[in-house]
Design an enzyme around this catalytic site. Sequence first.
Site, short mmCIF file in Angstrom:
data_model
loop_
_atom_site.label_atom_id
_atom_site.label_comp_id
_atom_site.label_asym_id
_atom_site.label_seq_id
_atom_site.Cartn_x
_atom_site.Cartn_y
_atom_site.Cartn_z
N THR A 1 0.84 -1.19 0.00
CA THR A 1 0.00 0.00 0.00
C THR A 1 0.88 1.25 0.00
OG1 THR A 1 -0.11 0.22 2.42
CG2 THR A 1 -1.72 -1.24 1.37
N VAL B 1 3.59 -0.91 4.36
CA VAL B 1 2.85 0.29 4.77
C VAL B 1 3.83 1.46 4.85
CG1 VAL B 1 1.38 1.34 6.52
CG2 VAL B 1 1.26 -1.13 6.11
N VAL C 1 7.90 -1.49 6.67
CA VAL C 1 7.64 -0.05 6.59
C VAL C 1 8.34 0.53 5.37
CG1 VAL C 1 7.88 2.18 7.75
CG2 VAL C 1 7.41 0.11 9.09
N LYS C 2 7.57 1.25 4.57
CA LYS C 2 8.09 1.92 3.38
C LYS C 2 8.53 3.33 3.74
CE LYS C 2 5.62 1.28 -0.38
NZ LYS C 2 4.44 1.20 -1.29
N ILE C 3 9.76 3.66 3.41
CA ILE C 3 10.29 5.00 3.68
C ILE C 3 10.88 5.55 2.37
CG2 ILE C 3 12.04 6.33 4.92
CD1 ILE C 3 11.71 4.49 7.28
#
Length: 227
Positions: free
Chosen positions: A27, A58, A85-87
């Site tokens: 997402t 996310v 976790v997407k950064i």
Amino acid sequence: MKLCIDDANVEAIKRIYDYYPIDGVSTNPSILAKTGRNPFDVLKEIREIIGEEGELFVQAVATDVEGMVADARKIVEVLGKTTIVKIPCTQNGFKAMKICHAEGIRLLGTAIYTPMQGFIATKCGCEYVAPYVNRIDNMGYDGVQVAKDIHDAILGSGYEYGGLLAASFKNSQQVLELTKYGVKAVTVAPDIIEGLVKNAAIDAAIDQFTKDFESLVGEGATMTSCL
């Protein structure tokens, strides 16, 4: 190669998971915005569908280092430590990645348009990096080739934990090119996933098989019913 769904539509995710060998769901803030719902409510439902073994990606939405780290901590607190976790691969993002990696948070470097973004994100501890294949094409460059270059740089430098989650596809041919190249994962919209096996020739062949069999043993007959 892992195959993930690039969507937050819960019903679409249920349908694709039911029929296809899917490894996770990716997402981003724009995808979540399309649902019109509280993002964590949607993400919790997705987690229930894919289970703890499914990879859920996310994105941290804050743009400052402290905010990115706080977002990352909250994401894994609510959705589980297996959540990735997407950064974004920016200067602040790289610093946030190093902090999160030191805390054992799983990471993906996103918003990648150049090979060095992906390479640096891997050095910061990201187990996935996400080049935007079609968006790179739209800028006048070769998105598939950029993805391949990142893949080669990561493996060539010995980062065995790292790899691509290639994103932003417009057609199945782009997916095929990277599948043949052996990238770690791709994330694809539901309609493109279904399009991977949608072909009029396939339907015609199956229809002919059915007609031929029915001519032998009767209309509506199957191997089960003809004994």
